[in-house]
Design an enzyme around this catalytic site. Structure first.
Site, PDB file in Angstrom:
ATOM      1  N   TYR A 169       0.844  -1.208   0.000  1.00 31.30           N
ATOM      2  CA  TYR A 169       0.000   0.000   0.000  1.00 31.30           C
ATOM      3  C   TYR A 169       0.878   1.257   0.000  1.00 31.30           C
ATOM      4  O   TYR A 169       0.660   2.181  -0.792  1.00 31.30           O
ATOM      5  CB  TYR A 169      -0.906  -0.037   1.237  1.00 31.30           C
ATOM      6  N   LYS A 173       1.121   4.161  -2.849  1.00 32.23           N
ATOM      7  CA  LYS A 173       0.733   5.550  -2.566  1.00 32.23           C
ATOM      8  C   LYS A 173       1.912   6.512  -2.761  1.00 32.23           C
ATOM      9  O   LYS A 173       1.722   7.652  -3.181  1.00 32.23           O
ATOM     10  CB  LYS A 173       0.145   5.655  -1.156  1.00 32.23           C
TER      11      LYS A 173
HETATM   12  N1  NAP Z   1      -9.941   5.719   4.665  1.00 33.72           N
HETATM   13  C1  NAP Z   1      -8.747   6.182   4.918  1.00 33.72           C
HETATM   14  O1  NAP Z   1      -8.337   6.346   6.070  1.00 33.72           O
HETATM   15  C2  NAP Z   1      -7.834   6.574   3.799  1.00 33.72           C
HETATM   16  C3  NAP Z   1      -6.675   7.283   4.123  1.00 33.72           C
HETATM   17  C4  NAP Z   1      -5.808   7.673   3.115  1.00 33.72           C
HETATM   18  C5  NAP Z   1      -6.104   7.367   1.803  1.00 33.72           C
HETATM   19  N2  NAP Z   1      -7.225   6.669   1.501  1.00 33.72           N
HETATM   20  C6  NAP Z   1      -7.460   6.378   0.098  1.00 33.72           C
HETATM   21  O2  NAP Z   1      -8.680   6.954  -0.310  1.00 33.72           O
HETATM   22  C7  NAP Z   1      -9.281   6.157  -1.323  1.00 33.72           C
HETATM   23  C8  NAP Z   1     -10.697   5.799  -0.909  1.00 33.72           C
HETATM   24  O3  NAP Z   1     -10.646   5.113   0.330  1.00 33.72           O
HETATM   25  P1  NAP Z   1     -11.946   4.737   1.182  1.00 33.72           P
HETATM   26  O4  NAP Z   1     -11.526   4.684   2.596  1.00 33.72           O
HETATM   27  O5  NAP Z   1     -13.075   5.569   0.779  1.00 33.72           O
HETATM   28  O6  NAP Z   1     -12.144   3.225   0.669  1.00 33.72           O
HETATM   29  P2  NAP Z   1     -13.417   2.299   0.653  1.00 33.72           P
HETATM   30  O7  NAP Z   1     -14.482   2.817   1.555  1.00 33.72           O
HETATM   31  O8  NAP Z   1     -12.883   0.924   0.874  1.00 33.72           O
HETATM   32  O9  NAP Z   1     -13.930   2.441  -0.869  1.00 33.72           O
HETATM   33  C9  NAP Z   1     -13.123   2.009  -1.913  1.00 33.72           C
HETATM   34  C10 NAP Z   1     -13.756   2.348  -3.229  1.00 33.72           C
HETATM   35  O10 NAP Z   1     -12.870   1.899  -4.273  1.00 33.72           O
HETATM   36  C11 NAP Z   1     -13.551   1.020  -5.141  1.00 33.72           C
HETATM   37  N3  NAP Z   1     -12.657  -0.024  -5.612  1.00 33.72           N
HETATM   38  C12 NAP Z   1     -11.893  -0.865  -4.872  1.00 33.72           C
HETATM   39  N4  NAP Z   1     -11.234  -1.710  -5.673  1.00 33.72           N
HETATM   40  C13 NAP Z   1     -11.592  -1.407  -6.940  1.00 33.72           C
HETATM   41  C14 NAP Z   1     -11.254  -1.947  -8.216  1.00 33.72           C
HETATM   42  N5  NAP Z   1     -10.395  -2.966  -8.355  1.00 33.72           N
HETATM   43  N6  NAP Z   1     -11.810  -1.379  -9.304  1.00 33.72           N
HETATM   44  C15 NAP Z   1     -12.670  -0.345  -9.192  1.00 33.72           C
HETATM   45  N7  NAP Z   1     -13.030   0.195  -8.013  1.00 33.72           N
HETATM   46  C16 NAP Z   1     -12.508  -0.341  -6.915  1.00 33.72           C
HETATM   47  C17 NAP Z   1     -14.680   0.434  -4.321  1.00 33.72           C
HETATM   48  O11 NAP Z   1     -15.702  -0.043  -5.180  1.00 33.72           O
HETATM   49  P3  NAP Z   1     -16.815  -1.102  -4.636  1.00 33.72           P
HETATM   50  O12 NAP Z   1     -17.772  -0.279  -3.812  1.00 33.72           O
HETATM   51  O13 NAP Z   1     -17.428  -1.680  -5.845  1.00 33.72           O
HETATM   52  O14 NAP Z   1     -16.092  -2.111  -3.803  1.00 33.72           O
HETATM   53  C18 NAP Z   1     -15.072   1.634  -3.469  1.00 33.72           C
HETATM   54  O15 NAP Z   1     -15.931   2.469  -4.198  1.00 33.72           O
HETATM   55  C19 NAP Z   1      -8.375   4.932  -1.492  1.00 33.72           C
HETATM   56  O16 NAP Z   1      -7.495   5.151  -2.561  1.00 33.72           O
HETATM   57  C20 NAP Z   1      -7.607   4.894  -0.195  1.00 33.72           C
HETATM   58  O17 NAP Z   1      -6.368   4.264  -0.337  1.00 33.72           O
HETATM   59  C21 NAP Z   1      -8.103   6.265   2.471  1.00 33.72           C
END
Ligand code: NAP
Length: 273
Positions: A169, A173
């Site tokens: 990861y 990133k």
């Molecule tokens: N949450 C945190 O603390 C955090 C912190 C820093 C960065 N981020 C980054 O922010 C972004 C969003 O995170 P989140 O927390 O909102 O994640 P999340 O709630 O797990 O949602 C992930 C989203 O990505 C989609 N996705 C996953 N794998 C995919 C694939 N192979 N093809 C197409 N779509 C895919 C999912 O689609 P489905 O609904 O169909 O599964 C979902 O819409 C990510 O890049 C994550 O690394 C998150």
């Protein structure tokens, strides 16, 4: 949290992005959903990508349509170059053009390096990094032809600091930082070469946003004991909200942000400074 604070966090509807078409990968839940709603609140037409969760995608469509915004949903695996190309083409076909791309879809598959399988390594790199590359590649070509566009890559604080159990990861990133800066330089160079880089042009900009720990389903898998320890490391003493990431994205997508490119915007409660 008090009602007043919640209200203060809500986006004030505006017209900064009227006429713009935005494609948000992973745009139907979590941070992506908040970004899609925030862009729509500024007048953008929103195309939201999703991987597998069709039920959530349909619920998102119902939610966004209720706001009066124009929107569409697009299924595709961003870990597949073919799906990335097809999704962008689908969005352009449906809405006529593409102004904003937010590479937000992301996954985790945590293990210490010594226990990380080949599959876990490649899977996370394919979705988080290669997905952003292949989606941007087609979108960038379209934006350069039009002489205007915005690409925002959702990276993470983990790309800045590393984290135990997250080699795949963190590498994906951090990789987004290099990809962002390179695409920002190449976009400016290509516009200049084509004579499209004028004093008042809107430009094609590429930026990254690096959230800290944000309250979404991705973080729900982290044990409460770990979250408690994390809180102690965050000067603002709480996890972030998806809307707090979204507001930075919509700021970067505005016409008035045309002089900001190749940058990393942190939204982490001061956790990394
Ligand atoms: N949450 C945190 O603390 C955090 C912190 C820093 C960065 N981020 C980054 O922010 C972004 C969003 O995170 P989140 O927390 O909102 O994640 P999340 O709630 O797990 O949602 C992930 C989203 O990505 C989609 N996705 C996953 N794998 C995919 C694939 N192979 N093809 C197409 N779509 C895919 C999912 O689609 P489905 O609904 O169909 O599964 C979902 O819409 C990510 O890049 C994550 O690394 C998150």
């Amino acid at each position: 949290m008090s009602v007043i604070t919640r209200q203060a966090q809500q986006e004030i509807a505006g017209e900064k992005l009227t006429g713009r078409v935005a494609f948000v990968t992973g745009g139907t839940r979590g941070i992506g959903r908040a970004i899609a709603l925030s862009l729509a609140s500024q007048g953008a037409t929103v195309a939201a990508g999703y991987g597998q969760n069709e039920e959530r995608a349909k619920a998102f469509m119902a939610e966004i349509e209720e706001t009066g915004a124009t929107a569409s949903i697009h299924q595709g695996n961003v870990g597949s170059a073919e799906d990335c190309r097809r999704s962008v083409a689908e969005v352009i076909d449906r809405h006529g053009h593409l102004d904003i791309l937010v590479n937000n879809a992301g996954i985790t598959a945590d293990r210490p390096v010594l226990k990380m399988s080949e599959e876990d390594w490649y899977k996370v790199l394919a979705v988080n990094l290669s997905g952003a590359f292949f989606t941007s590649k087609v979108a960038l070509e379209h934006m350069l032809e039009r002489g205007t566009g915005r690409i925002v890559n959702i990276s993470s604080i983990i790309g800045q600091t590393g984290n135990i159990g997250q080699a795949n990861y963190a590498a994906s990133k951090s990789g987004l930082f290099g990809l962002t800066m390179t695409m920002a330089r190449e976009a400016a160079h290509a516009l200049a070469k084509a004579g499209k880089l004028t004093e008042d042009s809107l430009n094609v900009t590429v930026n990254a946003v690096a959230p800290g720990f944000i309250e979404t389903e991705m973080v729900e898998t982290v044990p409460e004991k770990v979250i408690e320890k994390l809180r102690l490391q965050i000067p603002l003493s709480r996890l972030g909200r998806p809307e707090e990431v979204a507001r930075v994205v919509h700021f970067l997508c505005a016409d008035a942000s045309s002089y900001i490119t190749g940058q990393v915007w942190a939204v982490n409660g001061g956790m990394e400074m």
